[in-house]
Every structure is written in structure tokens, then in C-alpha cells.
Design an enzyme around this catalytic site. Structure first.
Site, PDB file in Angstrom:
ATOM      1  N   ASP A  10       0.833  -1.206   0.000  1.00  0.00           N
ATOM      2  CA  ASP A  10       0.000   0.000   0.000  1.00  0.00           C
ATOM      3  C   ASP A  10       0.870   1.259   0.000  1.00  0.00           C
ATOM      4  O   ASP A  10       1.987   1.261   0.511  1.00  0.00           O
ATOM      5  CB  ASP A  10      -0.915  -0.019   1.237  1.00  0.00           C
ATOM      6  CG  ASP A  10      -2.077   0.956   1.110  1.00  0.00           C
ATOM      7  OD1 ASP A  10      -2.369   1.409  -0.022  1.00  0.00           O
ATOM      8  OD2 ASP A  10      -2.703   1.265   2.137  1.00  0.00           O
ATOM      9  N   TRP A  15       3.083   7.848  -2.373  1.00  0.00           N
ATOM     10  CA  TRP A  15       4.502   7.968  -2.743  1.00  0.00           C
ATOM     11  C   TRP A  15       4.634   8.935  -3.918  1.00  0.00           C
ATOM     12  O   TRP A  15       5.496   9.815  -3.929  1.00  0.00           O
ATOM     13  CB  TRP A  15       5.053   6.596  -3.125  1.00  0.00           C
ATOM     14  CG  TRP A  15       6.501   6.578  -3.514  1.00  0.00           C
ATOM     15  CD1 TRP A  15       7.566   6.336  -2.704  1.00  0.00           C
ATOM     16  CD2 TRP A  15       7.040   6.810  -4.841  1.00  0.00           C
ATOM     17  NE1 TRP A  15       8.737   6.413  -3.428  1.00  0.00           N
ATOM     18  CE2 TRP A  15       8.445   6.701  -4.727  1.00  0.00           C
ATOM     19  CE3 TRP A  15       6.477   7.105  -6.083  1.00  0.00           C
ATOM     20  CZ2 TRP A  15       9.294   6.874  -5.832  1.00  0.00           C
ATOM     21  CZ3 TRP A  15       7.319   7.283  -7.166  1.00  0.00           C
ATOM     22  CH2 TRP A  15       8.714   7.167  -7.044  1.00  0.00           C
ATOM     23  N   ARG A  23      -0.363   9.359  -9.887  1.00  0.00           N
ATOM     24  CA  ARG A  23      -0.437   8.110  -9.113  1.00  0.00           C
ATOM     25  C   ARG A  23       0.200   6.928  -9.833  1.00  0.00           C
ATOM     26  O   ARG A  23       0.821   6.067  -9.214  1.00  0.00           O
ATOM     27  CB  ARG A  23      -1.899   7.777  -8.788  1.00  0.00           C
ATOM     28  CG  ARG A  23      -2.569   8.754  -7.840  1.00  0.00           C
ATOM     29  CD  ARG A  23      -4.032   8.339  -7.594  1.00  0.00           C
ATOM     30  NE  ARG A  23      -4.143   6.970  -7.139  1.00  0.00           N
ATOM     31  CZ  ARG A  23      -4.010   6.592  -5.859  1.00  0.00           C
ATOM     32  NH1 ARG A  23      -3.789   7.474  -4.916  1.00  0.00           N
ATOM     33  NH2 ARG A  23      -4.116   5.325  -5.536  1.00  0.00           N
ATOM     34  N   HIS A  27       2.606   3.339  -8.943  1.00  0.00           N
ATOM     35  CA  HIS A  27       2.340   1.929  -9.279  1.00  0.00           C
ATOM     36  C   HIS A  27       3.499   1.348 -10.080  1.00  0.00           C
ATOM     37  O   HIS A  27       3.912   0.213  -9.869  1.00  0.00           O
ATOM     38  CB  HIS A  27       1.043   1.809 -10.081  1.00  0.00           C
ATOM     39  CG  HIS A  27      -0.185   2.236  -9.318  1.00  0.00           C
ATOM     40  ND1 HIS A  27      -0.420   1.832  -8.026  1.00  0.00           N
ATOM     41  CD2 HIS A  27      -1.248   3.021  -9.670  1.00  0.00           C
ATOM     42  CE1 HIS A  27      -1.578   2.357  -7.612  1.00  0.00           C
ATOM     43  NE2 HIS A  27      -2.090   3.081  -8.587  1.00  0.00           N
ATOM     44  N   LEU A 121      10.714 -20.739  -4.278  1.00  0.00           N
ATOM     45  CA  LEU A 121       9.690 -19.873  -3.685  1.00  0.00           C
ATOM     46  C   LEU A 121       8.367 -19.977  -4.452  1.00  0.00           C
ATOM     47  O   LEU A 121       8.359 -20.017  -5.685  1.00  0.00           O
ATOM     48  CB  LEU A 121      10.179 -18.415  -3.753  1.00  0.00           C
ATOM     49  CG  LEU A 121       9.194 -17.331  -3.309  1.00  0.00           C
ATOM     50  CD1 LEU A 121       9.130 -17.241  -1.787  1.00  0.00           C
ATOM     51  CD2 LEU A 121       9.578 -15.967  -3.886  1.00  0.00           C
ATOM     52  N   ARG A 184      -5.117  -1.678   8.652  1.00  0.00           N
ATOM     53  CA  ARG A 184      -6.349  -2.430   8.424  1.00  0.00           C
ATOM     54  C   ARG A 184      -6.057  -3.550   7.443  1.00  0.00           C
ATOM     55  O   ARG A 184      -5.002  -3.592   6.817  1.00  0.00           O
ATOM     56  CB  ARG A 184      -7.475  -1.522   7.924  1.00  0.00           C
ATOM     57  CG  ARG A 184      -7.138  -0.744   6.675  1.00  0.00           C
ATOM     58  CD  ARG A 184      -8.340   0.074   6.173  1.00  0.00           C
ATOM     59  NE  ARG A 184      -7.941   0.996   5.117  1.00  0.00           N
ATOM     60  CZ  ARG A 184      -7.606   2.274   5.311  1.00  0.00           C
ATOM     61  NH1 ARG A 184      -7.654   2.803   6.523  1.00  0.00           N
ATOM     62  NH2 ARG A 184      -7.226   3.033   4.296  1.00  0.00           N
TER      63      ARG A 184
HETATM   64  C1  IPE Z   1      -5.425  -2.704  -0.344  1.00  0.00           C
HETATM   65  O1  IPE Z   1      -5.078  -1.375  -0.497  1.00  0.00           O
HETATM   66  C2  IPE Z   1      -5.398  -3.409  -1.665  1.00  0.00           C
HETATM   67  C3  IPE Z   1      -4.080  -3.615  -2.253  1.00  0.00           C
HETATM   68  C4  IPE Z   1      -2.941  -3.310  -1.692  1.00  0.00           C
HETATM   69  C5  IPE Z   1      -4.081  -4.223  -3.557  1.00  0.00           C
HETATM   70  P1  IPE Z   1      -6.170  -0.228  -0.688  1.00  0.00           P
HETATM   71  O2  IPE Z   1      -5.428   1.036  -0.799  1.00  0.00           O
HETATM   72  O3  IPE Z   1      -7.091  -0.583  -1.803  1.00  0.00           O
HETATM   73  O4  IPE Z   1      -6.982  -0.332   0.679  1.00  0.00           O
HETATM   74  P2  IPE Z   1      -7.876   0.759   1.411  1.00  0.00           P
HETATM   75  O5  IPE Z   1      -8.906   1.205   0.424  1.00  0.00           O
HETATM   76  O6  IPE Z   1      -6.975   1.868   1.825  1.00  0.00           O
HETATM   77  O7  IPE Z   1      -8.457   0.030   2.585  1.00  0.00           O
HETATM   78  C1  IPE Z   2      -1.376   0.287  -3.425  1.00  0.00           C
HETATM   79  O1  IPE Z   2      -1.188   1.652  -3.479  1.00  0.00           O
HETATM   80  C2  IPE Z   2      -1.627  -0.319  -4.786  1.00  0.00           C
HETATM   81  C3  IPE Z   2      -3.019  -0.739  -4.999  1.00  0.00           C
HETATM   82  C4  IPE Z   2      -3.986  -0.705  -4.137  1.00  0.00           C
HETATM   83  C5  IPE Z   2      -3.322  -1.274  -6.318  1.00  0.00           C
HETATM   84  P1  IPE Z   2      -2.415   2.651  -3.491  1.00  0.00           P
HETATM   85  O2  IPE Z   2      -2.803   2.914  -4.896  1.00  0.00           O
HETATM   86  O3  IPE Z   2      -3.516   2.165  -2.618  1.00  0.00           O
HETATM   87  O4  IPE Z   2      -1.750   3.946  -2.857  1.00  0.00           O
HETATM   88  P2  IPE Z   2      -2.398   4.938  -1.804  1.00  0.00           P
HETATM   89  O5  IPE Z   2      -2.916   4.113  -0.677  1.00  0.00           O
HETATM   90  O6  IPE Z   2      -3.489   5.678  -2.527  1.00  0.00           O
HETATM   91  O7  IPE Z   2      -1.278   5.824  -1.405  1.00  0.00           O
HETATM   92 MG    MG Z   3      -4.028   2.411  -0.704  1.00  0.00          MG
END
Ligand code: IPE
Ligand code: IPE
Ligand code: MG
Length: 235
Positions: A10, A15, A23, A27, A121, A184
Site C-alpha cells: 500500500d 509515494w 499516481r 504503481h 519460492l 487495516r
Molecule cells: C489494499 O489497499 C489493496 C491492495 C494493496 C491491492 P487499498 O489502498 O485498496 O486499501 P484501502 O482502500 O486503503 O483500505
Molecule cells: C497500493 O497503493 C496499490 C493498490 C492498491 C493497487 P495505493 O494505490 O492504494 O496507494 P495509496 O494508498 O493511494 O497511497
Molecule cells: Mg491504498
């Protein structure tokens, strides 16, 4: 060493935002962090590494971000599959395959087929994955068997449920790491994490490196896993 480490990757968006970037740059950088995590897990002798790549709820994001994440998975599998295979890594995909574009489904099948006999792995990619959805699918599959007369309801026990989940044959995670500071579960491995240890790291996923991985392992070693019993260290 934990046998199975599962990671909620996450913080890609934050970042990028921190750097004034879109964004998707987060990724994109996140893929390098996955490669590092696979290498570190291999070096540490971890047997199973699960990465949460796309949740069943991530469809709620804007269409262009969703399609970028789909494309990223495709590119990752296309680009890295040969190397993963050469490194004796077995790939497993968990999550709902139906509802994904057919070219992605084919790629995921190919990754699993090609690497199925590898003995290093096991890299488990959770894509279009939701823990509750997985349990619902298992209940439905068991109900169908009961209806067909192939299963006695009295024989539905924890092993039967576990064997019907996407993760069948994979031991439960010993350690779940979540980056980005959020604390969470976000619908990750709902059934399987009943007794997992959770470590929350403040760093955003693209910054996750060997040192961060090792710090989570160190924290895991400080935990006292009791599984409802008494401490092995007590008395
Ligand atoms: C959880 O992250 C899902 C993944 C890392 C793929 P999210 O960014 O989607 O979760 P919430 O919405 O903050 O709970
Ligand atoms: C995790 O990073 C990747 C996915 C959930 C696909 P986020 O995209 O949730 O990044 P934040 O939480 O918005 O920073
Ligand atoms: Mg996120």
C-alpha cells in the site's frame, strides 16, 4: 524464518503525490519493489510470498487507474515470467478470474502452468482478490457438492473449507506486512490470517526494500505466537 509472508502493498499513490507525480508513477515504481521483495524472500529462504496486487474493491477507482493496473500486471507477467521460471519460482494466482479481460486470464493461466513444477519460492499473486468473496465462492462450491449428493454437510469442517479456497495447499501466512502506515486488513486473506502476526510499516510500497523486509522479520521474531494456548516461553 516464517514459512509464508503475505504483503499488503500500500501507498503507491501517496509515494507519487509526495513527489508531485501522477499516481501511476507510484504503481510503476511499485513493480521494482515487488522484484526486490521476491529476491529478498528467496534469499531468506521464505517458502511462500503473497502479494496483494488488486483487490475486489479496487474496481471503485477511476477507470484509467484500473486499466493502468491491469496493463501493469500484464507487463509484469510478460516481462518477468521467464526470469521467475529460471529462478525456480512457482507462480500461483488467487482471486476471481472471471470478470478479468480474457488476455489477462490467459496470461495468468500461462504463468501458473509454466511454473507449476518449480520447487523454489511460491509467489502468490492476489489479483481481483477479496477474502469475503473467496469464502462466498467456497460456500457456493460446497453447497453444490451437497446438492449433488457428493458431500455430507456433517463433513464440512475447517479442512474442507480451507481446501475449497483459492489458497488450497498453501499454508496460512505466518506474517502479514502492510506498508504505508494504514492499519487495516482491507479484505485480504480473511480466513487464512486467523492467527497471523501483523506488522505495519510506515514506508510507502515503492520504498520497501531489503532493510524494511528484514525489519518486519525482526519484529516477527519478537512476537510470541500462542495460538490460544500458553506461551512456549512461559513457565
Ligand atoms: C489494499 O489497499 C489493496 C491492495 C494493496 C491491492 P487499498 O489502498 O485498496 O486499501 P484501502 O482502500 O486503503 O483500505
Ligand atoms: C497500493 O497503493 C496499490 C493498490 C492498491 C493497487 P495505493 O494505490 O492504494 O496507494 P495509496 O494508498 O493511494 O497511497
Ligand atoms: Mg491504498
Amino acid at each position: 524464518m516464517p514459512t509464508h509472508v503475505a504483503i499488503i502493498m500500500d501507498g503507491n499513490g501517496r509515494w507519487a503525490a509526495q513527489r508531485g507525480l501522477p499516481r501511476f508513477e507510484g504503481h510503476r515504481k511499485g513493480i521494482d519493489a515487488i522484484r526486490r521483495a521476491v529476491r529478498t524472500a528467496t534469499d531468506l529462504g521464505i517458502r511462500y510470498l503473497t502479494v496483494y496486487s488488486f483487490s475486489a474493491e479496487n474496481w471503485r477507482r477511476p477507470a484509467d487507474e484500473v486499466s493502468y493496473l491491469m496493463g501493469l500486471l500484464k507487463r509484469f507477467v510478460r516481462h518477468d515470467l521467464a526470469e521467475l521460471h529460471a529462478n525456480n519460482i512457482r507462480v500461483r494466482i488467487i482471486g476471481e478470474r472471471e470478470g478479468l479481460p480474457s488476455d489477462i486470464r490467459m496470461l495468468l493461466d500461462e504463468a501458473e502452468q509454466l511454473t507449476r513444477s518449480n520447487s523454489g519460492l511460491t509467489l502468490v499473486i492476489a489479483f481481483n482478490y477479496g477474502g469475503r468473496q473467496e469464502i462466498v465462492s467456497a460456500i457456493r462450491a460446497l453447497a453444490v457438492k451437497v446438492k449433488e449428493g457428493a458431500l455430507d454437510p456433517a463433513d464440512i469442517d475447517m479442512d474442507a473449507v480451507g481446501a475449497t479456497l483459492d489458497t488450497h495447499g498453501i499454508p496460512d501466512p505466518d506474517l502479514v506486512i502492510r506498508t504505508s502506515g494504514e492499519q487495516r486488513v482491507s479484505n485480504f486473506l480473511t480466513w487464512q490470517t486467523a492467527y497471523s502476526e501483523f506488522v505495519f510499516l510506515p514506508c510507502f510500497w515503492p520504498d520497501f526494500d531489503e532493510t524494511a523486509f528484514q525489519s518486519a522479520i525482526d519484529e516477527y521474531y519478537r512476537r510470541d505466537r500462542r495460538f490460544g494456548g500458553l506461551s512456549a516461553r512461559a513457565g
